[in-house]
Design a protein around this motif. Structure first.
Motif, mmCIF file in Angstrom:
data_model
loop_
_atom_site.group_PDB
_atom_site.id
_atom_site.type_symbol
_atom_site.label_atom_id
_atom_site.label_comp_id
_atom_site.label_asym_id
_atom_site.label_seq_id
_atom_site.Cartn_x
_atom_site.Cartn_y
_atom_site.Cartn_z
ATOM 1 N N GLU A 103 0.043 -4.408 8.069
ATOM 2 C CA GLU A 103 0.150 -4.761 6.860
ATOM 3 C C GLU A 103 1.342 -3.753 6.212
ATOM 4 O OE1 GLU A 103 -2.958 -5.979 4.166
ATOM 5 O OE2 GLU A 103 -2.534 -8.072 5.185
ATOM 6 N N VAL A 104 0.748 -2.268 6.740
ATOM 7 C CA VAL A 104 0.907 -1.299 6.484
ATOM 8 C C VAL A 104 2.818 -0.844 7.040
ATOM 9 C CG1 VAL A 104 0.707 1.035 5.880
ATOM 10 C CG2 VAL A 104 -0.808 -0.304 5.826
ATOM 11 N N ALA A 105 2.589 -1.111 8.310
ATOM 12 C CA ALA A 105 3.221 -0.763 9.218
ATOM 13 C C ALA A 105 4.813 -1.538 8.929
ATOM 14 C CB ALA A 105 3.192 -1.427 10.644
ATOM 15 N N GLU A 106 3.925 -3.070 8.642
ATOM 16 C CA GLU A 106 5.146 -3.884 8.226
ATOM 17 C C GLU A 106 5.808 -3.581 7.348
ATOM 18 O OE1 GLU A 106 7.995 -6.543 8.763
ATOM 19 O OE2 GLU A 106 6.848 -6.131 9.798
ATOM 20 N N ARG A 107 5.457 -3.098 6.165
ATOM 21 C CA ARG A 107 5.979 -2.629 4.312
ATOM 22 C C ARG A 107 6.626 -0.846 4.635
ATOM 23 N NH1 ARG A 107 0.204 -3.502 2.279
ATOM 24 N NH2 ARG A 107 -0.023 -1.470 1.899
ATOM 25 N N ILE A 108 6.419 -0.433 5.495
ATOM 26 C CA ILE A 108 7.443 0.579 5.885
ATOM 27 C C ILE A 108 8.942 -0.256 6.579
ATOM 28 C CG2 ILE A 108 6.994 2.817 7.561
ATOM 29 C CD1 ILE A 108 4.723 3.215 6.979
ATOM 30 N N ASP B 284 -10.894 -5.168 7.815
ATOM 31 C CA ASP B 284 -10.510 -5.496 9.122
ATOM 32 C C ASP B 284 -8.728 -4.606 8.910
ATOM 33 O OD1 ASP B 284 -9.132 -6.303 10.233
ATOM 34 O OD2 ASP B 284 -8.649 -9.084 10.014
ATOM 35 N N LEU B 285 -9.318 -3.499 9.518
ATOM 36 C CA LEU B 285 -8.428 -2.244 10.098
ATOM 37 C C LEU B 285 -7.448 -2.460 10.446
ATOM 38 C CD1 LEU B 285 -7.978 0.316 9.164
ATOM 39 C CD2 LEU B 285 -9.334 1.227 11.540
ATOM 40 N N PRO B 286 -7.300 -3.524 12.282
ATOM 41 C CA PRO B 286 -6.022 -4.091 12.142
ATOM 42 C C PRO B 286 -4.717 -4.607 11.742
ATOM 43 C CG PRO B 286 -7.979 -4.663 13.546
ATOM 44 C CD PRO B 286 -8.850 -3.499 12.502
ATOM 45 N N ARG B 287 -5.795 -5.241 10.759
ATOM 46 C CA ARG B 287 -4.776 -6.407 9.802
ATOM 47 C C ARG B 287 -4.022 -4.985 8.953
ATOM 48 N NH1 ARG B 287 -5.393 -9.613 5.022
ATOM 49 N NH2 ARG B 287 -7.342 -9.012 4.936
ATOM 50 N N GLY C 160 4.084 6.923 9.915
ATOM 51 C CA GLY C 160 3.868 6.823 8.484
ATOM 52 C C GLY C 160 1.993 6.049 8.618
ATOM 53 N N VAL C 161 2.335 4.804 9.465
ATOM 54 C CA VAL C 161 1.077 4.491 9.357
ATOM 55 C C VAL C 161 -0.054 5.275 9.174
ATOM 56 C CG1 VAL C 161 -0.672 2.786 10.473
ATOM 57 C CG2 VAL C 161 1.633 2.208 10.025
ATOM 58 N N ARG C 162 -0.188 6.354 10.331
ATOM 59 C CA ARG C 162 -1.097 7.463 10.169
ATOM 60 C C ARG C 162 -1.380 8.357 9.184
ATOM 61 N NH1 ARG C 162 0.625 8.078 15.725
ATOM 62 N NH2 ARG C 162 1.501 9.922 15.118
ATOM 63 N N ALA C 163 -0.439 8.619 8.534
ATOM 64 C CA ALA C 163 -0.699 9.634 7.197
ATOM 65 C C ALA C 163 -1.001 8.511 6.304
ATOM 66 C CB ALA C 163 0.796 9.611 6.811
ATOM 67 N N PHE C 164 -0.748 7.321 5.646
ATOM 68 C CA PHE C 164 -1.482 6.830 4.824
ATOM 69 C C PHE C 164 -2.778 6.474 5.588
ATOM 70 C CE2 PHE C 164 -3.370 1.963 3.807
ATOM 71 C CZ PHE C 164 -2.842 2.375 2.631
ATOM 72 N N PHE C 165 -3.294 5.763 6.559
ATOM 73 C CA PHE C 165 -4.746 5.582 6.525
ATOM 74 C C PHE C 165 -5.709 7.122 6.508
ATOM 75 C CE2 PHE C 165 -3.289 1.588 7.779
ATOM 76 C CZ PHE C 165 -4.315 0.634 7.249
ATOM 77 N N SER C 166 -5.124 7.918 6.819
ATOM 78 C CA SER C 166 -5.542 9.306 6.619
ATOM 79 C C SER C 166 -6.028 9.921 4.944
ATOM 80 C CB SER C 166 -4.817 10.780 7.621
ATOM 81 O OG SER C 166 -3.559 10.807 6.460
ATOM 82 N N ARG C 167 -4.978 9.674 4.287
ATOM 83 C CA ARG C 167 -6.000 9.530 2.696
ATOM 84 C C ARG C 167 -5.987 8.716 2.110
ATOM 85 N NH1 ARG C 167 -4.033 14.588 1.240
ATOM 86 N NH2 ARG C 167 -3.892 13.469 -0.788
#
Length: 410
Positions: free
Chosen positions: A37-42, A30-33, A61-68
């Motif tokens: 969640e990642v955006a909220e943690r940042i 569930d990628l949107p969720r 930061g979200v894009r960087a997290f999901f790029s790796r």
């Protein structure tokens, strides 16, 4: 078909586990969720640390997290881990090199074993050869010792000073007993005991050098003793034959003195000279036994006469000064076959056995024979001399002098 309660409970537990795993998988998918969640943690991190931020930074930061997110990051490895990893990746080459190394080691071991086996075999062959040499030496010593005993027995019956002197030198050379031999050959021959065996073989061979030289020296002296006795026997035989032959007194005396002079050469061990004299004496006795006739040669292609000119300034064809004439003759035995006679050349003084030689005649006799041959191509009167049986002297008739000059070459 009846299913037990335990099997039903096990099946239900498996279904629950699979449902739980599926739920976790759907949760991760569930990628949107997950992005929210990642955006909220940042944002929470920035707020907790009092850091001013903008939405663009959170989004970055979200894009960087999901790029790796789906990328594998290898952990940092130490030297041993890196070495094991490289070996694992190169296992095929490693297996090939390992196989080559194993084959090389096996080949080296095989060659080493083959070399050792060859050297061991050669050491054994050297030991066997040495044993045979010892046996042959002992056999040869026994043979030479027996020869020496026979010589001593003959020496007692026929004392000879020269033989006694040789025997005195032979006695110390021959051992009275057989040569001792203890090699102590190991069985089997290995790399460990091979060098020691080869050393013992070399020592035994060195010990044998002196007996072998002594044995060879003794054999040569015994051969010389045999030679002395053979020469003495031949001398005695020829003297007996000479005594039984009715030679003229002067010729008998000369031959007897000649035969007895051989004894001096034998006493001084000049055996080659003694043998040559005895051989010549035998030839003269054989020559003396047979009657011969001496006739002029009358065959095509062979001269029947020759003219010699001894004038230093040259001979004139019309002059007889400084000239000599010879008729070419040959001795024939009782069957008419050519024979040999001892002839001394008047030109150089050499004496040799010849079946053709020239006899000096007068100029008139030379012309007479020449005219005889010109008449019909043959010589009608060929007889010019003879040698009677039991005589060494060639006797010529009135066609020449009783002791004419003779030549061997023309």
């Amino acid at each position: 078909m009846t299913v037990s309660l335990s099997e039903q409970m096990g099946a239900m537990a498996l279904v629950d586990e699979l449902r739980h795993r599926d739920m976790e998988l759907q949760d991760h998918l569930d990628l949107p969720r997950r992005r929210a969640e990642v955006a909220e943690r940042i944002r929470a991190y920035y707020q907790n640390n009092g850091i001013h931020y903008e939405d663009a930074q959170v989004e970055e930061g979200v894009r960087a997290f999901f790029s790796r997110r789906l990328m594998f990051e290898a952990p940092t490895l130490n030297f041993a881990q890196r070495l094991l990893a490289r070996l694992a990746m190169a296992h095929r080459k490693l297996m090939i090199w390992t196989a080559c190394g194993v084959m090389a080691c096996a080949l080296g071991l095989g060659i080493t074993h083959l070399v050792d086996t060859t050297l061991n075999t050669r050491a054994g062959q050297s030991a066997d050869r040495l044993t045979r040499i010892i046996e042959q030496l002992n056999d040869d010593i026994a043979v030479q010792r027996q020869r020496l005993e026979q010589v001593k027995a003959r020496l007692e019956q026929q004392p000879q000073p020269v033989v006694a002197a040789l025997v005195a030198k032979i006695d110390p050379l021959l051992p009275s007993t057989n040569l001792s031999f203890t090699l102590d050959r190991p069985d089997p021959i290995t790399r460990e005991n091979r060098a020691q065996l080869q050393t013992r073989i070399q020592m035994e061979q060195l010990k044998l050098s002196t007996p072998r030289k002594q044995l060879e020296s003794a054999r040569k002296r015994l051969n010389r003793v045999d030679h002395v006795y053979a020469s003495l026997d031949l001398q005695r035989h020829l003297l007996d034959r000479l005594k039984a032959m009715p030679l003229p007194a002067a010729e008998r005396l000369d031959m007897t003195n000649w035969a007895e002079s051989v004894g001096k050469d034998i006493a001084r061990l000049r055996l080659k000279k003694a043998d040559a004299t005895l051989a010549a004496l035998k030839d003269y006795l054989d020559f003396a036994t047979e009657p011969l006739t001496i006739e002029l040669i009358d065959r095509p292609g062979i001269k029947s006469g020759v003219e010699r000119c001894y004038e230093e300034s040259g001979c004139s064809e019309d002059s007889l000064r400084g000239k000599s004439w010879y008729l070419i003759v040959e001795p024939l035995d009782s069957t008419g076959k050519p024979a040999f006679a001892p002839v001394t050349s008047v030109e150089d003084g050499t004496t040799r056995w010849a079946n053709r030689f020239g006899v000096r005649v007068s100029y008139e006799e030379y012309l007479r024979v020449r005219q005889d041959k010109l008449d019909d191509g043959h010589i009608s009167q060929r007889l010019i001399g003879e040698k009677p049986a039991n005589s060494l002297t060639l006797r010529f008739n009135q066609r020449t002098s009783p002791t004419p000059d003779m030549i061997l070459e023309w």
